[in-house]
Design a protein around this motif. Structure first.
Motif, PDB file in Angstrom:
ATOM      1  N   ASN A 158      73.027 100.881  -0.170  1.00 28.15           N
ATOM      2  CA  ASN A 158      73.206  99.559   0.418  1.00 28.15           C
ATOM      3  C   ASN A 158      73.084  99.665   1.939  1.00 28.15           C
ATOM      4  O   ASN A 158      72.918 100.751   2.481  1.00 28.15           O
ATOM      5  CB  ASN A 158      74.549  98.948   0.002  1.00 28.15           C
ATOM      6  N   LYS A 159      73.163  98.512   2.615  1.00 26.37           N
ATOM      7  CA  LYS A 159      72.977  98.495   4.059  1.00 26.37           C
ATOM      8  C   LYS A 159      74.067  99.269   4.786  1.00 26.37           C
ATOM      9  O   LYS A 159      73.802  99.954   5.773  1.00 26.37           O
ATOM     10  CB  LYS A 159      72.957  97.053   4.565  1.00 26.37           C
ATOM     11  N   GLU A 160      75.289  99.145   4.317  1.00 26.94           N
ATOM     12  CA  GLU A 160      76.414  99.830   4.963  1.00 26.94           C
ATOM     13  C   GLU A 160      76.210 101.349   4.923  1.00 26.94           C
ATOM     14  O   GLU A 160      76.388 102.029   5.928  1.00 26.94           O
ATOM     15  CB  GLU A 160      77.724  99.451   4.258  1.00 26.94           C
ATOM     16  N   GLN A 179      73.391 102.929   4.543  1.00 26.74           N
ATOM     17  CA  GLN A 179      72.203 103.262   5.326  1.00 26.74           C
ATOM     18  C   GLN A 179      72.541 103.342   6.813  1.00 26.74           C
ATOM     19  O   GLN A 179      72.053 104.221   7.517  1.00 26.74           O
ATOM     20  CB  GLN A 179      71.119 102.210   5.080  1.00 26.74           C
ATOM     21  N   LYS A 180      73.395 102.422   7.292  1.00 25.01           N
ATOM     22  CA  LYS A 180      73.781 102.430   8.699  1.00 25.01           C
ATOM     23  C   LYS A 180      74.558 103.693   9.060  1.00 25.01           C
ATOM     24  O   LYS A 180      74.361 104.272  10.117  1.00 25.01           O
ATOM     25  CB  LYS A 180      74.671 101.223   9.008  1.00 25.01           C
TER      26      LYS A 180
END
Length: 180
Positions: A60-62, A64-65
């Protein structure tokens, strides 16, 4: 997509690592640092090759960050405890000088009073030739912050170039006003 997070981290011979739950402890000749991994990142240590790999728990984006960020922070910690970090500053200007008194750095840079800087305990400041300041430590962020704080006292001005600058920093000088 983070390419940095996928890179393998190699541990130097003089560095040891402990992984307890989501906490990473790195011990080296210069000191000990710790980092708490986010819950979306896991770490795997290969003792044979002396390497570390980071993995995302979820896609998810979290995650990935935090993937590349976590890898970079752990890599900087390993460099810090094995080699250390340093920043060098240069003072330029007539009458501008610096000196060490105890652990404190005293700057005479054109103000009516000397400026005293008290470094944190894990930061070492040294002065050579009254104009070259070296900041050393094991935490990259703190070394950079203290160097920026010292530079902020008297940043280089654009007409004569007087002030405190990083070593090898280029200052673009402006042309002064033309008299008639």
């Amino acid at each position: 997509m983070s390419r940095i997070g996928k890179k393998i981290i190699n541990l130097p011979q003089n560095t040891d690592i402990q992984i307890i739950d989501n906490n990473v402890y790195i011990i080296g000749p210069k000191g000990k640092l710790s980092y708490q991994l986010p819950k979306v990142i896991t770490i795997k240590y290969n003792k044979e090759n002396q390497t570390l790999n980071l993995y995302k728990v979820h896609e998810n984006k979290e995650a990935q960050k935090l993937y590349g960020l976590s890898r970079t922070l752990i890599h900087n910690m390993i460099i810090g405890v094995s080699k250390g970090f340093e920043k060098k500053l240069h003072i330029q200007g007539v009458g501008y000088r610096s000196q060490i008194q105890g652990r404190n750095l005293i700057l005479n840079v054109g103000y009516s009073h000397p400026v005293v800087i008290e470094p944190p305990e894990d930061i070492l400041i040294s002065v050579e030739n009254n104009t070259h300041i070296t900041i050393k430590g094991i935490k990259k962020e703190k070394v950079g912050e203290i160097a920026a704080q010292i530079r902020r006292i008297r940043p280089p001005e654009p007409y004569k170039g007087k002030g405190i600058r990083y070593l090898n920093e280029k200052i673009h000088l402006k042309v002064g006003k033309a008299g008639k």
